[in-house]
Design an enzyme around this catalytic site. Sequence first.
Site, PDB file in Angstrom:
ATOM      1  N   ASP A 158       0.831  -1.212   0.000  1.00  0.00           N
ATOM      2  CA  ASP A 158       0.000   0.000   0.000  1.00  0.00           C
ATOM      3  C   ASP A 158       0.865   1.261   0.000  1.00  0.00           C
ATOM      4  O   ASP A 158       2.075   1.209   0.274  1.00  0.00           O
ATOM      5  CB  ASP A 158      -0.905  -0.034   1.241  1.00  0.00           C
ATOM      6  CG  ASP A 158      -2.265   0.596   0.995  1.00  0.00           C
ATOM      7  OD1 ASP A 158      -2.365   1.451   0.095  1.00  0.00           O
ATOM      8  OD2 ASP A 158      -3.215   0.252   1.715  1.00  0.00           O
ATOM      9  N   ASP A 187     -10.848   1.931  -3.198  1.00  0.00           N
ATOM     10  CA  ASP A 187     -11.329   1.551  -1.868  1.00  0.00           C
ATOM     11  C   ASP A 187     -12.854   1.501  -1.845  1.00  0.00           C
ATOM     12  O   ASP A 187     -13.441   1.162  -0.828  1.00  0.00           O
ATOM     13  CB  ASP A 187     -10.840   2.560  -0.813  1.00  0.00           C
ATOM     14  CG  ASP A 187      -9.450   2.199  -0.313  1.00  0.00           C
ATOM     15  OD1 ASP A 187      -8.906   1.167  -0.754  1.00  0.00           O
ATOM     16  OD2 ASP A 187      -8.901   2.962   0.517  1.00  0.00           O
TER      17      ASP A 187
HETATM   18  C1  GLA Z   1      -5.755   1.792   2.230  1.00  0.00           C
HETATM   19  C2  GLA Z   1      -6.152   0.645   1.319  1.00  0.00           C
HETATM   20  C3  GLA Z   1      -7.244  -0.162   1.961  1.00  0.00           C
HETATM   21  C4  GLA Z   1      -6.787  -0.687   3.313  1.00  0.00           C
HETATM   22  C5  GLA Z   1      -6.320   0.484   4.165  1.00  0.00           C
HETATM   23  C6  GLA Z   1      -5.693  -0.012   5.444  1.00  0.00           C
HETATM   24  O1  GLA Z   1      -6.782   2.708   2.334  1.00  0.00           O
HETATM   25  O2  GLA Z   1      -6.554   1.128   0.082  1.00  0.00           O
HETATM   26  O3  GLA Z   1      -7.648  -1.218   1.135  1.00  0.00           O
HETATM   27  O4  GLA Z   1      -5.736  -1.595   3.100  1.00  0.00           O
HETATM   28  O5  GLA Z   1      -5.382   1.290   3.486  1.00  0.00           O
HETATM   29  O6  GLA Z   1      -5.266   1.030   6.220  1.00  0.00           O
END
Ligand code: GLA
Length: 709
Positions: A454, A514
């Site tokens: 990420d 997301d």
């Molecule tokens: C980001 C990612 C999510 C999740 C969060 C965790 O927003 O896109 O899918 O993994 O971080 O903090």
Amino acid sequence: MAGTPNIGRLDTEPVTLVFDLRRGFAELVYLGGRLPADEALDTLCDVARRAAHENAPDQPVPASILPLGHTGYLGVPTVELLRGGKSVTLQPQPVELRTPRVVGSNRELVFGMTDSIAGVSIESRWQVRDSGVIAIDQRLTLDSGEPATLLRAASMVLPVPRWVSHLSHHRGRWSAEMHTIRSMIAETPRVGGSSRGGRSGFSAGQWLVLESAAGEESRIGAIGVHLAWSGDHTWQLDTDADGQSILWLGAHLEAGEVTLSVGETFEMPQVLLAPARDGRGSLRRLLHRHVRAEVLPPPSRNAPRKVHLNTWEACGFHLSMPKLESLAGQAADLGVERFVLDDGWFGGRRDDRSSLGDWEPSPKIFPQGLAPFIERIHALGMDFGLWVEPEMVSPDSLLYAAHPDWCIHVDGIPRSTQRHQLVLDLSRSEVATHIFDTLDNLLRRHRIAYLKWDHNRELFPTGLRGVSQTRALYRLLDRLREAHPTVEIESCASGGGRVDYAIMSRCARFWPSDNNDALERLRINAAWMQYMPLCSLGNHVGPSPNPVTGRHLSMDFRAKVAMFGHMGVEADLTSMSEDDRRALARHIDLYKTWRDVLHAGEVYDIASTDSAVSGALVVHGSRALGLVTREDFARDFEAAPVRFEGLEPARRYRVSLPEPWPEWAARYLATPERWRSGVLMSGRALADGGLALPLRHPATAWLVALEAV
Ligand code: GLA
């Protein structure tokens, strides 16, 4: 032959490009349907030329791939250097066609320009890849003189063919990625890209499509243009008074970021130019072929994409061993194949305010470490994946306490946080080594099949490290992949904030958004699908109500939409109703039955005159699976039949509607039994007549299975 010495010709299967160098420039005079081998190229170049008009330089401005100011080119300089604080004027030198590596195949052209006065040479290599996509690599070398600072270095300059009338690009934000904007190119100059983000960014500035006007009879309908670069970038489209447009794009450089000394070369990020014969559909299939064959790294390229369970929207930061164990048990029962432990597993991380950088399991959740839990996952028949955000550090972390200077910062300027975190300076070798060692150690000590990698903040201030940070990230990923070649990596940056062919040459899949709301995902996924194949597109069944949009959607709809991608589940199975769990399990089974088709097949849009009805048909050999969806409440009681392109017209197909069916809509099936056993229809009848599916209610989805008989 690669053309007469002063004319260059490049052929893909459907397309030819012709470059005229007779005036000393590399003028793109033709980008159109594949020309006959004996086409008289000098005639083609001659007829492309007009005499100067009243208000123009006496020599017409060349539509060159290396434009220079002295010709009357009035656009932004596409290469700009500073020496001693002054702009370096590149001297007019004839562009030469250097010997292509494979002479006679028309597969590669190398243009070169050497300016011995400024001490600069530029080389531009245009190479047709096996997929039919053209890869363009440019480099600039400082041959002599004082060091020079590079202010701009376009990776490609494309004189836009005059049959092109429209440009599509995308804009987006967190959870609302990839809105498509299509506009006429002649109307206004357009500029896009990202700066200070340090990643490709939500605005996805490097995905562009040039198109002819709808309805125009044309052999070529669309040219895809992509900058394979995961950092800041710029693109610009300028149209001059003659109506000639120039499109250029390249990495965004901050003044002082790249300084070259004699003998040094700046390699510009690669551009992919994808000319397709028949518009967006054929462009999509061309790009999918390219990504599957040349971008995605082996061995994950052709491996079956396992069904994921991801803990993020199931648990958030509320992780505990009993919760994880019951979730894992439920997941295994449903047929999930990989358990992915998302954020919150390490250090003292109970929310997003701390611990990035401290990649040791939380002793509260995992008193015996991760190993026993991973063993438990394997015992349940799943493999194990882990979330990491290696480029980041929380100010509240052991790592930051030990190395406060490791983050990107500018002395005297506040270290502003985003999501309470800072960015580690990967261009410092000790930092990159530390990150490598930490991850290498995690992967050596545990059976980890997959990393969700990420990146949750922009890079401000970059401290002039945009380019070096991106290149250091590539080196880090390459090194890690070499040490652990079977570990699959997902590119996630708060969703779809870092998706491009450079990062995807190191990753098995990407996280498109997301936003797991299936209705939103229809749009977001369709836009990504223009450039990326379904096997790489992470697609999860989220909770209802959705945590981002608040919308309630049936399990049937959520699960059908999630099947068209790399399927996963990101909802709390332990609090799900028995009916939903059963429906989900049946869709997971269907996904497993059909994933070979979905991930290797060619994607066609569903044809419907109803703008709220959309979907895709994926055709692979003798099998095809369609997803047909309706978004809103229908205006007419009876939606127009849905038609399926991409089939062989004379072939007969058994057409059935795989169950489970959408409950409300299924009441309107005239002959349910026949849809179960299947009806026989020709490809022609399916394309021109179509199927009258019940599509009246909002958020309805049908699967349509086709098997040639
Ligand atoms: C980001 C990612 C999510 C999740 C969060 C965790 O927003 O896109 O899918 O993994 O971080 O903090």
